[in-house]
Design a protein around this motif. Sequence first.
Motif, PDB file in Angstrom:
ATOM      1  N   PHE B 289      32.760  36.677  38.796  1.00  0.00           N
ATOM      2  CA  PHE B 289      32.593  37.729  37.798  1.00  0.00           C
ATOM      3  C   PHE B 289      33.820  38.628  37.797  1.00  0.00           C
ATOM      4  O   PHE B 289      34.578  38.673  38.762  1.00  0.00           O
ATOM      5  CB  PHE B 289      31.312  38.545  38.049  1.00  0.00           C
ATOM      6  CG  PHE B 289      31.312  39.308  39.348  1.00  0.00           C
ATOM      7  CD1 PHE B 289      30.951  38.688  40.532  1.00  0.00           C
ATOM      8  CD2 PHE B 289      31.674  40.641  39.386  1.00  0.00           C
ATOM      9  CE1 PHE B 289      30.953  39.383  41.740  1.00  0.00           C
ATOM     10  CE2 PHE B 289      31.671  41.356  40.582  1.00  0.00           C
ATOM     11  CZ  PHE B 289      31.312  40.718  41.772  1.00  0.00           C
ATOM     12  N   VAL B 290      33.985  39.305  36.670  1.00  0.00           N
ATOM     13  CA  VAL B 290      35.110  40.213  36.521  1.00  0.00           C
ATOM     14  C   VAL B 290      34.618  41.627  36.791  1.00  0.00           C
ATOM     15  O   VAL B 290      33.584  42.053  36.273  1.00  0.00           O
ATOM     16  CB  VAL B 290      35.681  40.123  35.084  1.00  0.00           C
ATOM     17  CG1 VAL B 290      36.629  41.289  34.804  1.00  0.00           C
ATOM     18  CG2 VAL B 290      36.393  38.797  34.888  1.00  0.00           C
ATOM     19  N   GLU B 291      35.363  42.344  37.647  1.00  0.00           N
ATOM     20  CA  GLU B 291      35.086  43.766  37.812  1.00  0.00           C
ATOM     21  C   GLU B 291      36.423  44.457  38.037  1.00  0.00           C
ATOM     22  O   GLU B 291      37.226  44.007  38.849  1.00  0.00           O
ATOM     23  CB  GLU B 291      34.132  44.001  38.989  1.00  0.00           C
ATOM     24  CG  GLU B 291      33.504  45.387  38.943  1.00  0.00           C
ATOM     25  CD  GLU B 291      32.348  45.515  39.917  1.00  0.00           C
ATOM     26  OE1 GLU B 291      31.271  44.943  39.647  1.00  0.00           O
ATOM     27  OE2 GLU B 291      32.531  46.174  40.956  1.00  0.00           O
ATOM     28  N   GLY B 292      36.643  45.523  37.296  1.00  0.00           N
ATOM     29  CA  GLY B 292      37.927  46.205  37.382  1.00  0.00           C
ATOM     30  C   GLY B 292      39.036  45.263  36.962  1.00  0.00           C
ATOM     31  O   GLY B 292      38.904  44.552  35.972  1.00  0.00           O
ATOM     32  N   GLU B 293      40.102  45.221  37.750  1.00  0.00           N
ATOM     33  CA  GLU B 293      41.266  44.425  37.349  1.00  0.00           C
ATOM     34  C   GLU B 293      41.264  43.016  37.917  1.00  0.00           C
ATOM     35  O   GLU B 293      42.257  42.298  37.787  1.00  0.00           O
ATOM     36  CB  GLU B 293      42.544  45.131  37.822  1.00  0.00           C
ATOM     37  CG  GLU B 293      42.755  46.484  37.170  1.00  0.00           C
ATOM     38  CD  GLU B 293      44.070  47.106  37.623  1.00  0.00           C
ATOM     39  OE1 GLU B 293      45.075  46.388  37.692  1.00  0.00           O
ATOM     40  OE2 GLU B 293      44.071  48.307  37.906  1.00  0.00           O
ATOM     41  N   PHE B 294      40.169  42.598  38.565  1.00  0.00           N
ATOM     42  CA  PHE B 294      40.194  41.315  39.264  1.00  0.00           C
ATOM     43  C   PHE B 294      38.965  40.449  39.001  1.00  0.00           C
ATOM     44  O   PHE B 294      37.990  40.905  38.410  1.00  0.00           O
ATOM     45  CB  PHE B 294      40.345  41.548  40.767  1.00  0.00           C
ATOM     46  CG  PHE B 294      41.639  42.224  41.122  1.00  0.00           C
ATOM     47  CD1 PHE B 294      42.829  41.513  41.142  1.00  0.00           C
ATOM     48  CD2 PHE B 294      41.668  43.590  41.401  1.00  0.00           C
ATOM     49  CE1 PHE B 294      44.031  42.133  41.441  1.00  0.00           C
ATOM     50  CE2 PHE B 294      42.877  44.222  41.702  1.00  0.00           C
ATOM     51  CZ  PHE B 294      44.053  43.496  41.730  1.00  0.00           C
ATOM     52  N   VAL B 295      39.077  39.205  39.459  1.00  0.00           N
ATOM     53  CA  VAL B 295      37.948  38.267  39.425  1.00  0.00           C
ATOM     54  C   VAL B 295      37.404  38.176  40.841  1.00  0.00           C
ATOM     55  O   VAL B 295      38.176  38.107  41.803  1.00  0.00           O
ATOM     56  CB  VAL B 295      38.412  36.867  38.956  1.00  0.00           C
ATOM     57  CG1 VAL B 295      37.242  35.885  38.993  1.00  0.00           C
ATOM     58  CG2 VAL B 295      38.996  36.947  37.559  1.00  0.00           C
ATOM     59  N   TRP B 296      36.086  38.186  40.971  1.00  0.00           N
ATOM     60  CA  TRP B 296      35.441  38.182  42.283  1.00  0.00           C
ATOM     61  C   TRP B 296      34.489  36.999  42.401  1.00  0.00           C
ATOM     62  O   TRP B 296      33.903  36.561  41.412  1.00  0.00           O
ATOM     63  CB  TRP B 296      34.650  39.479  42.488  1.00  0.00           C
ATOM     64  CG  TRP B 296      35.489  40.696  42.303  1.00  0.00           C
ATOM     65  CD1 TRP B 296      35.771  41.307  41.110  1.00  0.00           C
ATOM     66  CD2 TRP B 296      36.203  41.435  43.296  1.00  0.00           C
ATOM     67  NE1 TRP B 296      36.604  42.381  41.308  1.00  0.00           N
ATOM     68  CE2 TRP B 296      36.878  42.487  42.649  1.00  0.00           C
ATOM     69  CE3 TRP B 296      36.316  41.311  44.686  1.00  0.00           C
ATOM     70  CZ2 TRP B 296      37.667  43.404  43.335  1.00  0.00           C
ATOM     71  CZ3 TRP B 296      37.102  42.226  45.376  1.00  0.00           C
ATOM     72  CH2 TRP B 296      37.763  43.260  44.700  1.00  0.00           C
ATOM     73  N   MET B 297      34.361  36.543  43.649  1.00  0.00           N
ATOM     74  CA  MET B 297      33.445  35.447  43.954  1.00  0.00           C
ATOM     75  C   MET B 297      32.292  36.023  44.760  1.00  0.00           C
ATOM     76  O   MET B 297      32.506  36.800  45.694  1.00  0.00           O
ATOM     77  CB  MET B 297      34.223  34.408  44.765  1.00  0.00           C
ATOM     78  CG  MET B 297      33.407  33.392  45.519  1.00  0.00           C
ATOM     79  SD  MET B 297      34.465  32.045  46.155  1.00  0.00           S
ATOM     80  CE  MET B 297      35.667  32.917  47.136  1.00  0.00           C
ATOM     81  N   ARG B 298      31.067  35.659  44.371  1.00  0.00           N
ATOM     82  CA  ARG B 298      29.912  36.099  45.159  1.00  0.00           C
ATOM     83  C   ARG B 298      29.874  35.284  46.444  1.00  0.00           C
ATOM     84  O   ARG B 298      29.927  34.058  46.400  1.00  0.00           O
ATOM     85  CB  ARG B 298      28.621  35.822  44.388  1.00  0.00           C
ATOM     86  CG  ARG B 298      28.417  36.662  43.168  1.00  0.00           C
ATOM     87  CD  ARG B 298      27.192  36.185  42.389  1.00  0.00           C
ATOM     88  NE  ARG B 298      27.495  36.173  40.965  1.00  0.00           N
ATOM     89  CZ  ARG B 298      27.528  37.274  40.219  1.00  0.00           C
ATOM     90  NH1 ARG B 298      27.265  38.440  40.737  1.00  0.00           N
ATOM     91  NH2 ARG B 298      27.835  37.192  38.939  1.00  0.00           N
ATOM     92  N   THR B 299      29.783  35.955  47.568  1.00  0.00           N
ATOM     93  CA  THR B 299      29.618  35.235  48.833  1.00  0.00           C
ATOM     94  C   THR B 299      28.515  35.932  49.614  1.00  0.00           C
ATOM     95  O   THR B 299      28.103  37.036  49.266  1.00  0.00           O
ATOM     96  CB  THR B 299      30.903  35.256  49.704  1.00  0.00           C
ATOM     97  OG1 THR B 299      31.026  36.547  50.307  1.00  0.00           O
ATOM     98  CG2 THR B 299      32.139  34.952  48.899  1.00  0.00           C
TER      99      THR B 299
END
Lengths: 269, 510
Positions: B289-299
């Motif tokens: 998912f995208v949050e702020g300026e980056f892409v994140w992976m749920r772990t």
Amino acid sequence: MILTVDHVTSYRYAQPVRGVVQSHRLTPSVFDGQTALDWSVSVSDGLKGGGFRDGAGDWVQGWSVPGPVSAITVTVRGTVRTQDLAGLLRGHREAIPREAYLDDTAPTRVDAALAELARSAGGASDPLDAAHRLSAAVARAIAYKPGATHAHTTAAEALALGEGVCQDHAHALIAVARHAALPARYVSGYLMSGGDGSAAEAAHAWAEIWVQGLGWIGFDPANACCPDDRYIRLGSGLDAQDAAPIRGTARGPGAEVLDVAVAVQAVQQ
Amino acid sequence: MRPNIGQRPIVPARKQTAGLPPGEARCLSAVRPRDGEPFLVISSFNEMYHNGTVRSPYARLEDWTKAMPAELRQMKQAEAEALFRRIGITFAVYGEGGDPDRLIPFDMFPRVFTGAEWARLERGIKQRARALNAFLVDVYGRGEIVRAGRIPAHLVYRNEAYEKAVAGFVPPKGVYSHIVGVDLVRTGPDDFFVLEDNCRTPSGVSYMLENREIMMRMFPGLFRENRIEPVDSYPQLLRRTLASVAPVKCDTEPTVVILTPGHFNSAYYEHSFLADLMGVELVEGQDLFVEGEFVWMRTTEGPRRVDVIYRRIDDAFIDPLCFRPDSLLGIPGLMDVYRSGGVSICSAPGAGVADDKAVYTYVPEMIRFYLGEEPILQNVPTWQCGKADDCAYVLENLGDLVVKEVHGSGGYGMLVGPRSTAEQIAGFAERIKADPGNYIAQPTLALSTVPTFVGEGVAPRHVDLRPYCLVGERIELVPGGLTRVALKDGSLVVNSSQGGGVKDTWVLAE
């Protein structure tokens, strides 16, 4: 002219959502016809994401709102000095070649009636004349009538109805212009529609047609004119969806209720 | 039911699909070997037996074949099949419907190149990969090659694969296509032709690795007797390549992931296989998912920032805010993060404009224009039906040509003139006339053959080759690739979807 904009979009979700992500084209274009004196975009509880100027010259800004969240508000406020360039998009920097604006998309696809409309507007002496004739033909063929069409109405459907709003006029003009081999695109922006609050819409849309020797020129069939100092240009695309000032999505089930309020006014000088 | 493909080891494939590497049906010689004709005499170049002698790279294989009794061969084939089944390597077929358990055969007879042959191929492939990337940076930038009149503007800017969303953007290290699959055919000892380039997400590399693995397990002796260049460094080279194109906002060791459309995709096995060998996470759109300026992976330990995404999803599906709004596979907001330097996407969105069949014709021109070099590998002569003269020629000579759709793949929507009936040719002529710009035509080539185990022994079968060139900070090519083989006698089509199989591909150390 100096115009002020007050544009508030609110989203309410039937159930709290896990997050919202949006992509905005809500910053006035940079060209000789307008200068933003002050401009701000804010998103309630929002995190500002990456921003960049895209190949069409538009400032694109990402936003996200971490959930859970039940409602968000996007507020645009600013003041812009405008100048009447008779529709010319002078001094605008962009990287996408005009050929990329010749291909149709679903809402701008030409059917037999649109092809006939393009043909009936023929006989032009030069491409500029051709663009004016096409714009006039669209204005005649589709009467301004709010509520007759919806967000997903195509140019062909609007022409068949003979009624529509600025989005339908712009789609129809783009369709017939591309049919006549003129690169054309959808422009979203604002319009100061005058004190009476009638006819035209403050959140507005029109078309631009590329004319050899002059470049991109705006045409607004909804108001049978070319954009002047009452217009503020935000961004462009192949069609309404591609040029949308706000694109977004919410993670989560449930319905979304959208409410938009726009006021564009001239500052007394 | 499994289709009966002789005694060969076969591999089950899953439902849903994209053909073993999606690609073209390979059309080979118009000359069909007659039944009963000894295989030494067919007109195609035989890579093992040439002018009545055994070519040097195959010298030790002749003894190997002769020394192998039929019973042993059958046992080995059964063993190979069992190994493939255990591994679960699967690839299915695009657009065929029918049997979801379709099997892909592995042929144990290897295909062999000398070090010298490979050195030339390597130079030619790397040259092509450099030119294709230079082209992509150029057409999304100033478009000098178009301005210079070396390629028509409409072929680039009106191309379906041209993404105006990335115009004006230069990806990290100036690389759009990080894995270039160059499909090659051979017609003589020194004659190689490029059939097409695959600049997006060429598949099939897992076969290159698995075929080798299985050959080494079953025939360790062969690997002692022959000095065969290893290919097992590919996953680490791929990982290094991906890490080398980390985005500008990444200031730590980059986190790399593989983005798959999911387990229904025919190449899912390959996605998970590569993730495993590279030691990176395999994710689906919903994991990011995208949050702020980056892409994140749920772990399980909370969100983790992702820096490089090796995506095996088409452009149209990677971000519903930018491309298809109905896509459920992608990550909303990804393109904004990408364009503002928060994440790298490999291959870069828009890379497809370099591998379309009409643009292919201009690759030699790209090599001259950007590199100032002459092409080391030749294109197959191609007529573009969009050009009036070419179209007239094609319509007059349909019976001798192969005609393909510009955007087609997998061997569908094509005409193989010498193998078609008069009605089929007439019908196809109408399709070309209706939309000439959608078709290109090529001569039928006498594709080389390699000995292949068939029911009754060993017989020559037509082959092609797909090496996988890695482009990041450096350009790397492991010595090998995927050899596809047309298993049917006389068949010119090596696609898995059309009865093709695969072979281990050896490059001998000098």
